[in-house]
Every structure is written in structure tokens, then in C-alpha cells.
Enzyme design. Structure first.
Site, mmCIF file in Angstrom:
data_model
loop_
_atom_site.group_PDB
_atom_site.id
_atom_site.type_symbol
_atom_site.label_atom_id
_atom_site.label_comp_id
_atom_site.label_asym_id
_atom_site.label_seq_id
_atom_site.Cartn_x
_atom_site.Cartn_y
_atom_site.Cartn_z
ATOM 1 N N ARG A 172 -7.812 9.487 4.523
ATOM 2 C CA ARG A 172 -7.616 7.993 4.866
ATOM 3 C C ARG A 172 -7.454 8.478 6.443
ATOM 4 O O ARG A 172 -6.467 7.902 7.229
ATOM 5 C CB ARG A 172 -6.113 6.658 4.411
ATOM 6 C CG ARG A 172 -5.751 7.127 3.351
ATOM 7 C CD ARG A 172 -7.219 5.709 3.131
ATOM 8 N NE ARG A 172 -7.203 5.424 1.416
ATOM 9 C CZ ARG A 172 -7.137 5.395 0.251
ATOM 10 N NH1 ARG A 172 -8.205 6.883 0.859
ATOM 11 N NH2 ARG A 172 -7.663 4.779 -0.939
ATOM 12 N N SER A 221 -3.729 -1.883 0.805
ATOM 13 C CA SER A 221 -2.744 -1.043 -0.130
ATOM 14 C C SER A 221 -1.426 -0.667 2.011
ATOM 15 O O SER A 221 -2.353 -0.009 3.035
ATOM 16 C CB SER A 221 -2.812 -0.049 0.056
ATOM 17 O OG SER A 221 -3.143 0.121 -1.445
ATOM 18 N N GLU A 303 -0.309 3.254 6.074
ATOM 19 C CA GLU A 303 -2.384 2.830 5.821
ATOM 20 C C GLU A 303 -2.991 1.944 6.484
ATOM 21 O O GLU A 303 -3.424 1.914 7.276
ATOM 22 C CB GLU A 303 -2.975 2.742 3.823
ATOM 23 C CG GLU A 303 -4.177 3.347 4.093
ATOM 24 C CD GLU A 303 -3.978 3.144 2.610
ATOM 25 O OE1 GLU A 303 -5.706 2.320 2.341
ATOM 26 O OE2 GLU A 303 -3.503 3.482 1.993
#
Length: 312
Positions: A172, A221, A303
Site C-alpha cells: 500500500r 478498507s 489505509e
């Protein structure tokens, strides 16, 4: 706030002052941008960046799928790519060239029609620019596995093609040059039979819909899956530890703050259940991080990207 009386460069696209951003995000929260720039094409974007006062902040915004814009809005110029940046082409060598504004799901489907496998993108919300920037992935596949190169426009207006390795893609994360705006990506997609690829994507959609609140106002998420530790004490990047599980074990499924809720169906989905403010959503997220740490000693990392200023 940026002085709106200061002249900005002339554009062929659309340049809107004090543009509310809440309707451009999946969570439907957030204040205005001082300016919203929707460039007509690459040349328009490059000219604007080259001629813009370097002291004016710039924030490239995708489709707002993984984003909280704070209630006070965003200072400077928000750049949102649209038509002119959403093309998808399949090369003779099997490569897939996609504009930064092309939706991940559209790229997956068009690639499959041509017998190229980018099926992991099918269930990832958002557009290609964000997918590259965050090294998006699911079902064990990541952008880093298939990315060949990206084209970016720098703050001084230069266009540069960067090989995938220059982005230092991690879980990420990426290392894009400061101020660079992604305009296109090229993927080396493996071959596959079109009908089989379509069937795989149908299965992925069904699996996602069964486990995730796809009809609710979420931003995907909320937290990254935490890295565990191997028997040697070194960080383990396999992500077998799931954020939803540690949130659930801390008793936070359904936790609420004002209009913000940790979703009952999937507790790693921060949800606008009514008239939540950005402040409520972010505060609930921080409350979850604190409780999870107290319960398990794990520090959850956001995130969802959070940008802008709190309300005055």
C-alpha cells in the site's frame, strides 16, 4: 485559504473556485477545495503545472474511493482527471495501457476481453492512478506484480516515463517524485482465456458482495492489514493478520460516533451511516486504533488517505 484574487494560469479545461468536494468522495463528506482543476488533456495539465505559482499546493484526487476530505476543505488546487485521461489500449505484445482516470474495474474487464489477465483489479474501487500510487491489490496479486511503467507530469510541467522499479512499490505504498501527477500506466498482463477470466471475476464479485458492505457509504478498507512477526522477531509482510479480525476481537464491530460506524458486516469498513462529518469518521478511526492497541498491542495504520483542514 489561498487568495482567490491571485491569477491562476489560463486553462482549456475547467477551473472552479471554492468547489465542494463532498459529492466527489464515496463517503460524501468534506469541505471545498480553493480551486478544482479538471484538465482537458495532458498538454493542458502540463501547461497549468508549469505556470502555477510553486507556492500553491496541489493535490491530485482520483474518484474519492479511499479518501476522507476534512470538513475545512483543501487549500490550493485539487486536480481531478477525467475524460482525456481514461483511455484503455491493448498492445500487440499483450501490454495494457490505461489512463490514470480509467476505473480499475473497466481496465480488468477490457483486458479480459482481449485475453489478458488483470482480474485482481476487478473488485478494487477507484481508478488506475490511485491503484498505482497505493500499489493496490487483492487475492494475492498487486499492481507491483504487473506494472511496467508509468507516465507522470512533474510540477514544472515535464512529462517523464518512470519504470516500475523507480516507484519502490511496497505494501500500500510507493515513492513517487514530490508533486508528480500520474497520467498513465502500462501493465504486462499474463494471457488467459476470455471466458475463464470473466468467470473468475464473477466469482470475485460474488465473494466481495457476500463479505463486504458494497451498498453502504464506505471508503474501502479503513486500515492496512498489520504485519506480524516471524519466530526470529523480524516483520512478516505476509499479512495473515487481518485488520478486521483485530478490530472485531477488540469489540469494535458496530462501534459508533455520531453518524460514523464501524460496519457490522465488515468491521474494517468505516461507514457514513447517515449525516456523519469527516471529523466524526476520523475520530472514530482514531478511537479504533487506540482500542486495538490497548487490546492487542498492534498499531493499525490508516489505509484511507485523509487530506485537508479541520473545520474552523
Amino acid at each position: 485559504m489561498t487568495d482567490l484574487s491571485d491569477p491562476l494560469p489560463q486553462v482549456r479545461g475547467r477551473l472552479t473556485p471554492n468547489r465542494p468536494l463532498s459529492d466527489l468522495t464515496w463517503l460524501r463528506v468534506g469541505g471545498p477545495a480553493d480551486w478544482l482543476f479538471q484538465p482537458a488533456d495532458r498538454e493542458d495539465l502540463a501547461d497549468f503545472l508549469r505556470d502555477l505559482d510553486p507556492s500553491v499546493p496541489v493535490f491530485p484526487m482520483g474518484v474519492g474511493s479511499n479518501l476522507i476530505v476534512r470538513d475545512g476543505g483543501v487549500r490550493g488546487v485539487v486536480i481531478r482527471l477525467g475524460r482525456g485521461f481514461n483511455g484503455i489500449e491493448i498492445g500487440d505484445d499483450g501490454s495494457v495501457r490505461a489512463g490514470a482516470a480509467a476505473l480499475d474495474s473497466h481496465v480488468a474487464r477490457k483486458a479480459a476481453q482481449a485475453g489478458r489477465d488483470l482480474t485482481f483489479l476487478r473488485t478494487i474501487p477507484g481508478a488506475i492512478g490511485g491503484a498505482v500510487r497505493m500499489n493496490a491489490g487483492c487475492y494475492g496479486a498487486y499492481v507491483a506484480d504487473v506494472l511496467r511503467e508509468v507516465s507522470v507530469i512533474h510540477r514544472d510541467g515535464r512529462t517523464e516515463v518512470l519504470p516500475a522499479k523507480a516507484l519502490e512499490l511496497g505494501y500500500r505504498s510507493s515513492s513517487l517524485p514530490e508533486g508528480a501527477v500520474i497520467v498513465e500506466a502500462v501493465f504486462d498482463a499474463g494471457p488467459g482465456e476470455a471466458a475463464a477470466l470473466d468467470a473468475r471475476m464473477d466469482e470475485q464479485i460474488a465473494k466481495r458482495d457476500a463479505s463486504q458492505p458494497t451498498k453502504d457509504r464506505t471508503a474501502g478498507s479503513t486500515f492496512r492489514n498489520p504485519a506480524g512477526f516471524s519466530s526470529t522477531g523480524r516483520a512478516d509482510d505476509s499479512h495473515e493478520l487481518k485488520a478486521w479480525k483485530v478490530i472485531d476481537e477488540a469489540g469494535l464491530r458496530g462501534a459508533r460516533l455520531g453518524g460514523a460506524v464501524m460496519n457490522e458486516k465488515h468491521p474494517n469498513f468505516l461507514t457514513n451511516a447517515g449525516e456523519a462529518t469527516a471529523a466524526e469518521l476520523e475520530a472514530l478511526g482514531e478511537k479504533v486504533r487506540k482500542r486495538v492497541y490497548e487490546h492487542s498491542g498492534l498499531t493499525l495504520e490508516w489505509e484511507i488517505m485523509r487530506v485537508g483542514q479541520p473545520s474552523a
